[in-house]
Design an enzyme around this catalytic site. Structure first.
Site, short mmCIF file in Angstrom:
data_model
loop_
_atom_site.label_atom_id
_atom_site.label_comp_id
_atom_site.label_asym_id
_atom_site.label_seq_id
_atom_site.Cartn_x
_atom_site.Cartn_y
_atom_site.Cartn_z
N GLY A 52 0.77 -1.24 0.00
CA GLY A 52 0.00 0.00 0.00
C GLY A 52 0.80 1.28 0.00
N ASP A 111 -5.10 1.99 10.77
CA ASP A 111 -6.50 1.67 11.02
C ASP A 111 -6.58 1.20 12.48
OD1 ASP A 111 -9.19 1.29 10.01
OD2 ASP A 111 -8.78 -0.84 9.83
N ASP A 167 -5.96 -0.06 -1.88
CA ASP A 167 -6.70 -1.00 -2.71
C ASP A 167 -7.97 -1.50 -2.03
OD1 ASP A 167 -5.24 -2.58 -0.73
OD2 ASP A 167 -5.90 -4.33 -1.89
#
Ligand code: IMP
Ligand code: MG
Length: 184
Positions: A52, A111, A167
């Site tokens: 990422g 996250d 993604d």
């Protein structure tokens, strides 16, 4: 056959111009912090977390003015619902030695933070001179562990994001803007 994504599936949250401006600010802050602590001849080691982070990292390093080199790491994490623990496996380890080095870890999104927290602990065992953490997106409200983020591009409350390297099931990384993916 898979149908092509409908344009209305994506809602731009931060466009490429806003991203470029913010990345420039982060690069300036990183350069200002690192320049005084680098020994003569030393280079900052920028560690990107695959996959990422690769686009954010490519943009970010071009705004950093101190000498640097790059390396990449790849992790796979898996949540054990039985024990509610996180198992992290190194799929690709660092190629550079980090002992006594100033390290900047670059990630796309913080996250829950479990993978990043594991990585920071793992890297600290190798006794770097310092570790700093840069993320393009901070989903602060979803954090499950405490995590010190030194450089944050944007703080986002909710929504699943794609583009700028992010993604959804391996797709949409090449979209130049950071978009909210609306399930249709
Ligand atoms: P965590 O912080 O351990 O929960 O893991 C964060 C990882 O989850 C990130 O590196 C992303 O790969 C993925 N992720 C979390 N939110 C998103 C999102 O909105 N879009 C794409 N990937 C996400
Ligand atoms: Mg990731």
């Amino acid at each position: 056959m898979e149908s092509p994504p409908k344009p209305e599936q994506f809602q731009i949250l931060y466009d490429r111009g806003a991203i470029a401006n913010r990345v420039k600010e982060l690069g300036a802050a990183i350069s200002a912090d690192i320049a005084p602590i680098l020994e003569p001849g030393q280079m900052l080691l920028v560690v990107g977390i695959l996959n990422g982070a690769f686009i954010f990292m490519a943009d970010l390093i071009r705004t950093i003015t101190v000498p640097l080199e790059i390396d990449f790491i790849r992790l796979s994490s898996y949540q054990d619902s039985q024990t509610s623990s996180t198992e992290v496996v190194l799929l690709k380890s660092l190629e550079r030695e980090i002992k006594d080095r100033h390290v900047l870890v670059v990630e796309d999104i913080a996250d829950a933070g479990l993978t990043l927290a594991w990585l920071i602990d793992h890297l600290k065992e190798r006794k770097p001179a310092s570790i700093r953490l840069a993320v393009a997106i901070d989903k602060k409200a979803r954090r499950e562990v405490s995590l010190k983020l030194d450089y944050v591009g944007f703080t986002v409350d909710d929504g699943f994001l794609v583009g700028f390297g992010l993604d959804a099931a391996r797709k949409h990384r090449q979209i130049p803007d950071i978009c909210i993916l609306n399930e249709t």
